[in-house]
Write an enzyme that holds these catalytic residues in place. Structure first.
Site, PDB file in Angstrom:
ATOM      1  N   ASN A   1      39.283   9.125  49.578  1.00 40.90           N
ATOM      2  CA  ASN A   1      39.525   9.195  48.131  1.00 40.90           C
ATOM      3  C   ASN A   1      39.470  10.652  47.667  1.00 40.90           C
ATOM      4  OD1 ASN A   1      39.335   6.164  47.326  1.00 40.90           O
ATOM      5  ND2 ASN A   1      37.544   6.510  48.623  1.00 40.90           N
TER       6      ASN A   1
ATOM      7  N   TYR B   1      50.157  -1.070  51.778  1.00 45.70           N
ATOM      8  CA  TYR B   1      50.153   0.384  51.625  1.00 45.70           C
ATOM      9  C   TYR B   1      49.694   1.053  52.919  1.00 45.70           C
ATOM     10  CZ  TYR B   1      48.459   5.016  50.281  1.00 45.70           C
ATOM     11  OH  TYR B   1      48.214   6.359  50.230  1.00 45.70           O
TER      12      TYR B   1
ATOM     13  N   LEU C   1      53.932  15.390  50.857  1.00 40.86           N
ATOM     14  CA  LEU C   1      52.908  14.748  50.041  1.00 40.86           C
ATOM     15  C   LEU C   1      53.451  13.548  49.280  1.00 40.86           C
ATOM     16  CD1 LEU C   1      51.328  17.995  48.493  1.00 40.86           C
ATOM     17  CD2 LEU C   1      50.924  16.969  50.743  1.00 40.86           C
TER      18      LEU C   1
ATOM     19  N   HIS D   1      17.703  39.349   9.815  1.00 36.84           N
ATOM     20  CA  HIS D   1      18.172  40.280   8.789  1.00 36.84           C
ATOM     21  C   HIS D   1      17.404  41.605   8.907  1.00 36.84           C
ATOM     22  CE1 HIS D   1      20.354  36.954   7.200  1.00 36.84           C
ATOM     23  NE2 HIS D   1      19.266  36.274   6.837  1.00 36.84           N
ATOM     24  N   PRO D   2      17.906  42.703   8.333  1.00 33.76           N
ATOM     25  CA  PRO D   2      17.209  43.991   8.412  1.00 33.76           C
ATOM     26  C   PRO D   2      15.759  43.890   7.931  1.00 33.76           C
ATOM     27  CG  PRO D   2      19.409  44.310   7.554  1.00 33.76           C
ATOM     28  CD  PRO D   2      19.201  42.831   7.624  1.00 33.76           C
ATOM     29  N   GLY D   3      14.844  44.475   8.709  1.00 31.44           N
ATOM     30  CA  GLY D   3      13.430  44.487   8.371  1.00 31.44           C
ATOM     31  C   GLY D   3      12.678  43.226   8.761  1.00 31.44           C
TER      32      GLY D   3
END
Length: 376
Positions: free
Chosen positions: A137, A108, A54, A287-289
């Protein structure tokens, strides 16, 4: 199995190293540009069962660097492998990562083409079978930005609010994802024959074609999704691969981001994620309730999952008045689904905070909410 990777610290090399180290029966040996040709020969003489070549130079200050880093190194490597294979009597395959630029006339591409030719003697040396990939690519994690990959450069810059330069947005790019490349490499090592083109070069699939302009738009959309909360379709194909790549270029201070929170006396409501066509995810507390909801929908549906606490879901049919209740708690994962035409609410019937995850099949639209108040 002992495997040698040349260019082990490069883009492909890093990804291949990580993959191969997931196999308990594979030992990875690395050759980098900091090592000499003599060291390369010693690595081969120590015993190698497969070679991934590589290493290469794709950007240089002098043209001769292309020949030295691509053609000359490949010649040395091939001759060394042949010597070791001949003396040991063992077969040592070599996989070479070339480039589609070998078809072009630039320095290249010419050096890559000459490197391919340096390996063409495999037909005369059956102990050193050669497989050459001509890659387009390649994109993915760990590719160097502002170097030779437009995908890496765009990802890096967009993630950092830096400008990108587009000379011609209509230029098409042929792309392959690094994971697909590595998959093909590993399969080839295992003896699976890759698809060859008409010239006998190995190919990687799938391949994607996208213009530079569309690439930039897609990556910008990934960035913008953090503000809109609307995700792109990133589950399959090119979008999946591009999203994984974009995220891999995030700076450390962008690994997390804050989403809006709406709080009142009942608790909080937080939207997490929205999709173009599959609804949205959120969570709320109570929240509770406290009772939340108290409305009905004509078409919208929702799925509730109690994460913590205890909840009572109440339903009433809008036509018949039929009533129904469902109890759920964080101790037992249970999806409670709302049904069109039934009013519904949810009450925290426990003593602590209630936390509920919520999915709705459509993104909330204030102009057409399909949500009508109806206390139960």
């Amino acid at each position: 199995m002992r495997v040698l990777i040349t260019g082990a610290n490069g883009f492909l090399g890093k990804n291949l190293q990580l993959r191969l180290r997931e196999f308990s029966d594979v030992q990875v040996v690395c050759f980098t540009r900091d090592q000499s040709e003599a060291q390369l020969l010693r690595l081969l003489e120590a015993g190698v069962d497969y070679v991934f070549h590589l290493a290469g130079v794709n950007r240089a200050s002098h043209l001769k660097e292309f020949a030295a880093g691509n053609t000359d190194l490949t010649r040395v490597l091939y001759r060394s492998i042949c010597l070791v294979a001949q003396s040991s009597g063992r077969t040592i395959p070599i996989l070479f990562a070339s480039s589609i630029q070998a078809l072009l006339g630039n320095a290249y591409g010419q050096s890559k083409r000459e490197a391919e030719e340096a390996l063409s003697f495999d037909r005369q040396n059956p102990l050193v079978p050669v497989l050459v990939y001509r890659l387009p690519n390649v994109f993915g994690k760990w590719c160097r930005p502002n170097y030779n990959s437009v995908v890496a450069t765009f990802c890096y810059n967009i993630a950092r609010n830096l400008p990108i330069v587009i000379n011609d947005p209509e230029v098409p790019l042929t792309l392959v994802y690094v994971d697909d490349v590595i998959d093909s490499f590993v399969e080839a090592m295992a003896g699976v024959k890759p698809v060859l083109d008409s010239d006998g070069f190995a190919t990687v699939h799938p391949q994607y074609v996208k213009t530079v302009g569309d690439l930039a738009k897609q990556l910008q959309a990934f960035k913008d999704s953090r503000n809109s909360l609307i995700t792109e379709r990133v589950g399959t194909g090119l979008s999946r691969a591009l999203y994984a790549t974009y995220v891999s270029y995030l700076p450390l201070d962008s690994f997390a981001y804050v989403v809006p929170q709406h709080a009142d006396s009942r608790g909080v409501f937080v939207e997490m994620l929205k999709t173009p066509d599959a609804g949205q995810f959120s969570y709320f507390t109570a929240h509770p309730g406290i009772t939340r909801g108290g409305h009905y929908h004509h078409s919208k549906t929702e799925k509730f999952l109690v994460i913590k606490g205890e909840a009572r879901f109440k339903f009433r049919h809008m036509k018949t008045g039929e009533l129904h209740e469902v109890f759920s708690s964080g101790e037992t994962p249970k999806i409670v689904e709302t049904v069109p035409g039934w009013a519904h609410d949810i009450t925290n019937v426990g003593t602590g905070e209630l936390i509920v995850m919520l999915w709705a099949n459509e993104v909330f639209d204030r102009s057409h909410p399909d949500t009508f108040a109806c206390p139960l």
